[in-house]
Design an enzyme around this catalytic site. Structure first.
Site, PDB file in Angstrom:
ATOM      1  N   ARG A 105      12.163   0.956  -0.590  1.00 50.06           N
ATOM      2  CA  ARG A 105      11.298   1.980  -1.188  1.00 50.06           C
ATOM      3  C   ARG A 105      12.088   2.770  -2.239  1.00 50.06           C
ATOM      4  O   ARG A 105      13.296   3.018  -2.074  1.00 50.06           O
ATOM      5  CB  ARG A 105      10.862   2.916  -0.061  1.00 50.06           C
ATOM      6  CG  ARG A 105       9.932   4.054  -0.452  1.00 50.06           C
ATOM      7  CD  ARG A 105       8.574   3.569  -0.766  1.00 50.06           C
ATOM      8  NE  ARG A 105       7.564   4.610  -0.656  1.00 50.06           N
ATOM      9  CZ  ARG A 105       6.374   4.510  -1.217  1.00 50.06           C
ATOM     10  NH1 ARG A 105       6.034   3.432  -1.918  1.00 50.06           N
ATOM     11  NH2 ARG A 105       5.483   5.463  -1.066  1.00 50.06           N
ATOM     12  N   THR A 379      -0.005  -1.796  -5.999  1.00 48.22           N
ATOM     13  CA  THR A 379       0.758  -2.456  -4.973  1.00 48.22           C
ATOM     14  C   THR A 379       0.343  -3.926  -4.922  1.00 48.22           C
ATOM     15  O   THR A 379      -0.777  -4.275  -5.307  1.00 48.22           O
ATOM     16  CB  THR A 379       0.443  -1.730  -3.655  1.00 48.22           C
ATOM     17  OG1 THR A 379       0.704  -0.348  -3.872  1.00 48.22           O
ATOM     18  CG2 THR A 379       1.241  -2.243  -2.509  1.00 48.22           C
ATOM     19  N   ASP A 421       3.456   9.819  -4.172  1.00 50.55           N
ATOM     20  CA  ASP A 421       3.273   9.579  -2.737  1.00 50.55           C
ATOM     21  C   ASP A 421       3.922  10.675  -1.882  1.00 50.55           C
ATOM     22  O   ASP A 421       3.710  10.736  -0.677  1.00 50.55           O
ATOM     23  CB  ASP A 421       3.843   8.212  -2.335  1.00 50.55           C
ATOM     24  CG  ASP A 421       2.834   7.081  -2.541  1.00 50.55           C
ATOM     25  OD1 ASP A 421       1.657   7.378  -2.773  1.00 50.55           O
ATOM     26  OD2 ASP A 421       3.236   5.912  -2.485  1.00 50.55           O
ATOM     27  N   GLY A 471      -3.422  -1.392  -1.995  1.00 53.44           N
ATOM     28  CA  GLY A 471      -4.612  -0.560  -1.833  1.00 53.44           C
ATOM     29  C   GLY A 471      -4.347   0.865  -1.400  1.00 53.44           C
ATOM     30  O   GLY A 471      -5.236   1.531  -0.867  1.00 53.44           O
TER      31      GLY A 471
HETATM   32  N1  GLY Z   1       2.148   3.598  -3.331  1.00 51.83           N
HETATM   33  C1  GLY Z   1       1.292   3.353  -2.261  1.00 51.83           C
HETATM   34  C2  GLY Z   1       1.961   3.410  -0.937  1.00 51.83           C
HETATM   35  O1  GLY Z   1       3.145   3.178  -0.850  1.00 51.83           O
HETATM   36  O2  GLY Z   1       1.319   3.703   0.043  1.00 51.83           O
END
Ligand code: GLY
Length: 567
Positions: A105, A379, A421, A471
């Site tokens: 991430r 995503t 996020d 999504g």
């Molecule tokens: N960017 C969408 C997620 O990581 O939930």
């Protein structure tokens, strides 16, 4: 304390006529051709990427080799989500049954802080966390791919990246769906960048050729110099220069300090299935397990997929899991997550204590729960199974379509806008309408909470399913429904993926539905119970593989150009 109301609701006494309805639904649901393979399979968002991965395995490579090749290929042929400038999560299960999860991430740059997106009055400045150079987190994808390759790869990195270099240099022809996406986002792409060499002035149409020389050069540097070919040297400098150009805060030190993390998977059971999921900073594994545990005792296989009881039950479980997400989940390196409490059976039973059979709850009455403190005992997704029995489930993202839409000048790729996020301010929703609190506030070097849910399922100790979805907030519920379609509603893999979907995320307090998900009679019944609806064109885009009778069944989502390729 057990809720008798809930037990009654879940008991087996209720009628079975729904089986007929579910059969009808199965016939009427969206379909695309079922792909079956003997040995190995890739299902991804683009046919070329799936073929690249399958070819790597045909030549003797394993699922991890294929993963690296598919990831870099998607960065070329699926630039709206495939990426070098984003991040993601890998869940894997090797042939001997061992499980590994890798968190690649993005991280908040060192200069980031909790007030980053607030004005002097403490209000969120609209768009700052989404549309600007400040919206980008430090990219993790390249580090993630290289670390997984270092540990499990068998084919040289250069051979795995070569197909992508060629695709970028020679070019590829875009699909109808890609032309429509480019036409939709072209104005913003041009506004935010002085020069994206491959963006043209005319209307995009299916069959247009896209050549990305700068991206080919960046990929070549990774193929030749590995980690240093991206996080140091010319590409790193291009990222820093691009960031500075728009008052961003990513520095050379941020790139130098980036490192992905091997984490312990979330492992849980639903009936005879073992679910292997991604732990925080993704909320996917925990939320999926919470929902499954809240509905496990109910005979939804008898009720069927298109039944008000099934939908009401799942929506109420989703509502409660997303409420918990808002308070308790964030980056475990920064925030103490009550992981075991959130998954505790008694806690999850108590979460359904206020469940009412005939009435929708009101989200504002449903607070995040108080799990017990227990001692530790846009995503894209691709699923891969190889001829040796290894399985890899990867979800990766730039967040929005083309991320921040900011193109690293000279390097040929887009930067993510993953900082959105984070919770910019407690109680203020992000672009997915998700609310967060202290657990997910911005801190330097912290990873933002995700909904990505790359998942692997075992049955009787053997590999059973590999799945995941893009999504945003709907990822968790898309994975949930495809899993239930197979395990409870006896659908085949393709059918399960193609079937219409619905979604509830606590707030906003409504059920999001794809067109024709529920017929008017069912919708009427649910409305009478107090449920409200909002239409969505698509919910999730699941790519999955089912292992059955020693064959691999692909489920490639017809909502996009997604394709299964195998042998
Ligand atoms: N960017 C969408 C997620 O990581 O939930």
């Amino acid at each position: 304390m057990i809720n008798v109301n809930f037990l009654l609701y879940c008991s087996n006494f209720f009628k079975r006529a729904v089986v007929i309805t579910s059969l009808l639904l199965m016939v009427l649901s969206l379909r695309s051709q079922q792909i079956v393979a003997d040995s190995a399979m890739v299902v991804s968002a683009h046919p070329i990427a799936s073929k690249v991965g399958a070819q790597i395995m045909r030549n003797g490579g394993n699922a991890f080799d294929a993963m690296v090749a598919v990831h870099f290929a998607l960065a070329v042929v699926y630039p709206r989500a495939g990426n070098l400038g984003g991040g993601g999560f890998m869940v894997s299960r090797t042939a001997n049954g061992n499980m590994y999860t890798l968190d690649f991430r993005e991280k908040a740059p060192a200069a980031a802080h909790a007030e980053l997106y607030l004005d002097k009055q403490g209000n969120v400045i609209e768009g700052l966390s989404l549309n600007t150079h400040l919206s980008a987190g430090v990219p993790g994808s390249v580090d993630g791919m290289l670390r997984a390759h270092e540990r499990f790869g068998t084919v040289s990195l250069a051979d795995l990246i070569q197909p992508s270099i060629e695709l970028a240099r020679v070019g590829f022809y875009i699909s109808q769906d890609q032309a429509a996406t480019l036409n939709r986002y072209e104005k913003e792409l041009k506004e935010r960048n002085e020069n994206i060499p491959w963006i043209k002035d005319e209307i995009w149409k299916s069959g247009d050729l896209v050549q990305q020389e700068d991206l080919a050069n960046s990929l070549t540097k990774i193929a030749e110099r590995g980690w240093s070919g991206f996080y140091r040297g010319e590409t790193a400098q291009q990222i820093v220069d691009e960031s500075k150009r728009g008052n961003g805060i990513i520095t050379a030190e941020d790139l130098e300090n980036y490192s992905s993390v091997w984490r312990e998977p979330i492992v849980g059971y639903y009936d005879e299935y073992k679910i292997i999921g991604m732990p925080p900073p993704s909320s996917g594994g925990i939320a999926l397990m919470q929902i499954l545990k809240m509905i496990e005792d109910c005979p939804i296989h008898k009720w069927g997929p298109d039944n008000k009881k099934t939908i009401h039950l799942i929506v109420e479980a989703e509502r409660r899991a997303y409420a918990d997400r808002s308070k308790h989940l964030g980056d475990p390196d920064f925030y103490d997550i009550p992981e075991f409490g959130l998954l505790n059976t008694y806690y999850l039973e108590s979460r359904m204590n206020d469940f009412e059979r005939k009435r929708a709850s009101i989200s504002n009455d449903i607070e995040p729960g108080n799990p017990p403190v227990l001692e530790s005992v846009e995503t894209t997704h691709y699923s891969i199974v190889d001829q040796f029995g290894n399985a890899v489930s990867v979800t990766t993202t730039l967040n929005g379509h083309f991320g921040s839409k900011i193109y690293v000048d000279g390097a040929g790729f887009f930067l993510n806008n993953e900082m959105d996020d984070f919770s910019s301010k407690p109680g203020v929703p992000n672009m997915f309408g998700l609310i967060g609190g202290e657990a997910n506030l911005i801190e330097a070097g912290k990873r933002m909470l995700s909904s990505m849910t790359p998942t692997i399922v075992e049955k009787d100790g053997s590999l059973f399913m590999v799945l995941g979805s893009p999504g945003g907030s709907t990822i968790i519920t898309s994975v949930l429904q495809v899993f239930l379609n197979v395990t409870e509603h006896e659908m085949g893999m393709q059918e399960a993926v193609s079937a219409k979907r619905f979604h509830h995320q606590w707030l906003p307090d409504k059920i999001f539905v794809e067109e024709n998900t529920f017929d008017s009679k069912l919708k009427g019944k649910l409305s009478k119970m107090g449920h409200e609806f909002e239409m969505r064109r698509f919910i999730g885009k699941v790519d999955a593989i089912l292992v059955k009778d020693k064959l691999l069944y692909g489920g490639a989502d017809p909502r996009g150009d997604d394709t299964a390729s195998g042998f």
